[in-house]
Write an enzyme that holds these catalytic residues in place. Structure first.
Site, mmCIF file in Angstrom:
data_model
loop_
_atom_site.group_PDB
_atom_site.id
_atom_site.type_symbol
_atom_site.label_atom_id
_atom_site.label_comp_id
_atom_site.label_asym_id
_atom_site.label_seq_id
_atom_site.Cartn_x
_atom_site.Cartn_y
_atom_site.Cartn_z
ATOM 1 N N TYR A 83 1.525 14.062 1.174
ATOM 2 C CA TYR A 83 1.142 14.642 2.473
ATOM 3 C C TYR A 83 1.387 16.155 2.542
ATOM 4 O O TYR A 83 1.759 16.665 3.588
ATOM 5 C CB TYR A 83 1.864 13.911 3.621
ATOM 6 C CG TYR A 83 1.627 12.415 3.608
ATOM 7 C CD1 TYR A 83 0.368 11.892 3.873
ATOM 8 C CD2 TYR A 83 2.648 11.525 3.291
ATOM 9 C CE1 TYR A 83 0.136 10.528 3.835
ATOM 10 C CE2 TYR A 83 2.422 10.150 3.250
ATOM 11 C CZ TYR A 83 1.166 9.664 3.524
ATOM 12 O OH TYR A 83 0.929 8.313 3.475
ATOM 13 N N GLU A 108 0.823 -1.217 0.000
ATOM 14 C CA GLU A 108 0.000 0.000 0.000
ATOM 15 C C GLU A 108 0.851 1.259 0.000
ATOM 16 O O GLU A 108 0.827 2.027 0.949
ATOM 17 C CB GLU A 108 -0.790 0.045 1.305
ATOM 18 C CG GLU A 108 -2.174 -0.426 1.234
ATOM 19 C CD GLU A 108 -2.737 -0.636 2.627
ATOM 20 O OE1 GLU A 108 -3.675 -1.406 2.730
ATOM 21 O OE2 GLU A 108 -2.221 -0.035 3.599
ATOM 22 N N CYS A 128 -0.113 33.911 11.073
ATOM 23 C CA CYS A 128 0.096 34.748 12.253
ATOM 24 C C CYS A 128 0.399 33.833 13.437
ATOM 25 O O CYS A 128 -0.442 33.622 14.313
ATOM 26 C CB CYS A 128 -1.145 35.582 12.501
ATOM 27 S SG CYS A 128 -0.800 36.922 13.604
ATOM 28 N N ARG A 181 4.385 19.938 7.708
ATOM 29 C CA ARG A 181 5.228 18.796 8.104
ATOM 30 C C ARG A 181 6.431 19.175 8.955
ATOM 31 O O ARG A 181 6.873 18.403 9.780
ATOM 32 C CB ARG A 181 5.645 17.992 6.865
ATOM 33 C CG ARG A 181 4.444 17.337 6.176
ATOM 34 C CD ARG A 181 4.846 16.375 5.069
ATOM 35 N NE ARG A 181 5.436 15.159 5.580
ATOM 36 C CZ ARG A 181 6.720 14.909 5.611
ATOM 37 N NH1 ARG A 181 7.592 15.791 5.139
ATOM 38 N NH2 ARG A 181 7.164 13.782 6.117
HETATM 39 N N1 LLP Z 1 -1.326 2.054 4.623
HETATM 40 C C1 LLP Z 1 -1.755 2.536 5.783
HETATM 41 C C2 LLP Z 1 -2.716 1.777 6.563
HETATM 42 C C3 LLP Z 1 -1.292 3.772 6.252
HETATM 43 O O1 LLP Z 1 -1.713 4.230 7.412
HETATM 44 C C4 LLP Z 1 -0.378 4.514 5.470
HETATM 45 C C5 LLP Z 1 0.110 5.813 5.916
HETATM 46 C C6 LLP Z 1 0.033 3.972 4.247
HETATM 47 C C7 LLP Z 1 -0.451 2.731 3.851
HETATM 48 C C8 LLP Z 1 0.981 4.676 3.333
HETATM 49 O O2 LLP Z 1 2.220 4.873 3.886
HETATM 50 P P1 LLP Z 1 3.379 5.546 2.995
HETATM 51 O O3 LLP Z 1 3.702 4.574 1.900
HETATM 52 O O4 LLP Z 1 2.835 6.821 2.450
HETATM 53 O O5 LLP Z 1 4.491 5.764 3.927
HETATM 54 N N2 LLP Z 1 1.414 12.597 7.344
HETATM 55 C C9 LLP Z 1 2.619 11.799 7.540
HETATM 56 C C10 LLP Z 1 2.448 10.401 7.002
HETATM 57 C C11 LLP Z 1 1.302 9.668 7.633
HETATM 58 C C12 LLP Z 1 1.180 8.266 7.094
HETATM 59 C C13 LLP Z 1 -0.147 7.712 7.418
HETATM 60 N N3 LLP Z 1 -0.366 6.388 6.945
HETATM 61 C C14 LLP Z 1 3.782 12.501 6.851
HETATM 62 O O6 LLP Z 1 3.563 13.562 6.262
HETATM 63 O O7 LLP Z 1 4.915 12.047 6.923
#
Ligand code: LLP
Length: 437
Positions: free
Chosen positions: A396, A295, A366, A335
């Site tokens: 993100y 995923e 602000c 971030r």
């Molecule tokens: N599957 C599930 C169940 C997840 O919770 C996530 C990410 C992914 C797949 C995808 O993960 P990735 O391949 O994108 O690492 N806002 C944070 C990242 C939060 C990730 C949430 N879940 C950031 O900006 O680093």
């Protein structure tokens, strides 16, 4: 030419010192579309999808699935691309489902996550024909069963399991440990209990298990450790309940480069390695090979993105530091504030100029905490009107943007085959006001 800023193959610098993205002049794009501006390289997104699909096919044949974790960047065009590329999707809200539905994405290929689906979410997802629910815990499982009964249907589900793996990433995205809001922990017996519950509910069809240990993971050994725990769990459930799982979704999390010091990861090689490990473990435990899912979110879109800003003010505090204010901030990129995330920052019109001072690049909210990055090397004469590019902002960023201070969100402009087009138009103040009565 290629400079030390070029942390992804879609970056280069022209002889006149302009930063090129997907072969296009970012200074010209800023002039055409205005700033702040999110750029996304569509060809790179498609290339990343194909890398995953090919690797998963090689490793698992027809028994592999790749789901784009659409929380990373969710807007209509992304789901069109995913449909065209033959990707499944991970969705986490009615809003993401509605966006995919709006472009006719085949929702039977969608997996609906989230640790708290409301009854309304569950009804909506069922009405839309979402293929699988990834169920976090027993409260939700019972609610899905009840609503499916009302609708006279059976819902296919995976159970989200917490394998107790520490992915060695930053705390906010480490989700494999037992102390985490997501999933049912093996260590506490909750995973076994919810499996029994799922098998007992008449309107639930249990198709298998899911886990996601964390994000920005570079070390394939984290996935190997996850495979060991999860395959052993599948075998334990076969022993305990005589249940054969048809799917094991290993989640997302492969890391990307934000700065030159970040490692690169060979996704195809990592998937091959994980594939090998799954085969070994499945043979060891004597269970049938399940469908294996990945995923990815960040590693599909992150380095396909860049944000362009215009400098508005330079404030030098001798003996302290220099602040460079840009026309965006924590509203389009929270971030740094949330995770202290590091970025490569380039003055895209002067990418070959010497950078002999360091500054804090701050936003226009602000709020003194509205910082995009600190200790950024910049030309000493950086001034109002200059552009700044933040690299690797495809994941993100747009999806986490807010309207704090009633600041409208930037547009998303896609770059494709030497051309560009607006995928999400610039928000206006009228859009922001539209909800107020
Ligand atoms: N599957 C599930 C169940 C997840 O919770 C996530 C990410 C992914 C797949 C995808 O993960 P990735 O391949 O994108 O690492 N806002 C944070 C990242 C939060 C990730 C949430 N879940 C950031 O900006 O680093």
């Amino acid at each position: 030419m290629i400079t030390k800023d070029c942390i992804c193959e879609n970056l280069a610098v022209s002889d006149e010192g302009h930063l090129l993205f997907a072969g296009q002049d970012t200074t010209a794009l800023a002039a055409q579309y205005g700033t702040p501006l999110y750029l996304m390289d569509e060809d790179r997104i498609r290339e990343r999808c194909r890398t995953y699909l090919t690797a998963v096919k090689e490793a698992f044949g027809e028994n592999g699935r790749v789901l784009y974790a659409s929380k990373a960047a969710s807007f209509k065009q992304m789901y069109r691309i995913m449909q065209e590329e033959g990707m499944g999707i991970d969705v986490v809200s009615a809003g993401e489902i509605a966006t995919a539905k709006a472009v006719g994405y085949p929702l039977e290929q969608a997996y609906f996550h989230s640790n708290n689906k409301t009854d309304a979410d569950i009804r909506y997802a069922m009405d839309c024909g979402v293929g699988h629910f990834v169920v976090d815990g027993p409260d939700e499982l019972t609610a899905i069963n009840t609503i499916a009964a009302e609708k006279g249907m059976t819902q296919a589900v995976l159970l989200r399991i917490t394998p107790g793996i520490d992915p060695h990433t930053y705390e906010a995205v480490a989700t494999g440990k037992v102390d985490c809001k997501f999933g049912s922990a093996i260590e506490l017996g909750h995973a076994e209990e919810i499996t029994g519950l799922a098998l007992s509910l008449p309107h639930i069809r249990l198709d298998g298990f899911h886990c996601h240990v964390g994000s920005q993971v570079f070390d394939a050994s984290v996935y190997n450790a996850t495979v060991d725990v999860m395959v052993a769990f599948l075998a334990a459930m076969a022993d305990r309940y005589g249940y054969t799982a048809s799917m094991l979704d290993l989640g997302g999390g492969f890391g990307v480069r934000y700065v030159a010091e970040d490692p690169t990861i060979d996704i195809a090689a990592s998937i091959r390695e994980v594939g090998q490990r799954v085969r070994e473990k499945v043979a060891e435990h004597g269970i049938p090979m399940p469908i294996i899912g990945f995923e990815p979110g960040r590693s599909i879109v992150a380095d396909a993105g860049m944000t362009l800003y215009t400098v508005g003010a330079v404030k030098k505090l001798p003996g302290y530091k220099t602040y460079v204010s840009v026309d965006g901030g924590m509203t389009d990129n929270p971030r740094y504030v949330l995770y202290g995330s590091q970025y490569t920052v380039v003055p895209p019109t002067r990418a070959l100029d010497k950078r002999e001072m360091t500054a804090s690049v701050v936003g226009r909210c602000c709020e003194s905490g509205d910082i995009l990055q600190e200790n950024v090397p910049l030309p000493a004469d950086i001034r109002r009107g200059d552009l700044l590019a933040f690299l690797t902002t495809g994941a993100y960023h747009y999806s986490m943007a807010s309207n704090y201070n009633r600041i409208p969100r930037p547009p998303v402009v896609m770059l494709q085959g030497g051309d560009s087009y607006v995928a999400v138009r610039r928000e206006t103040v009228e859009d922001v006001l539209a909800l107020d009565l």
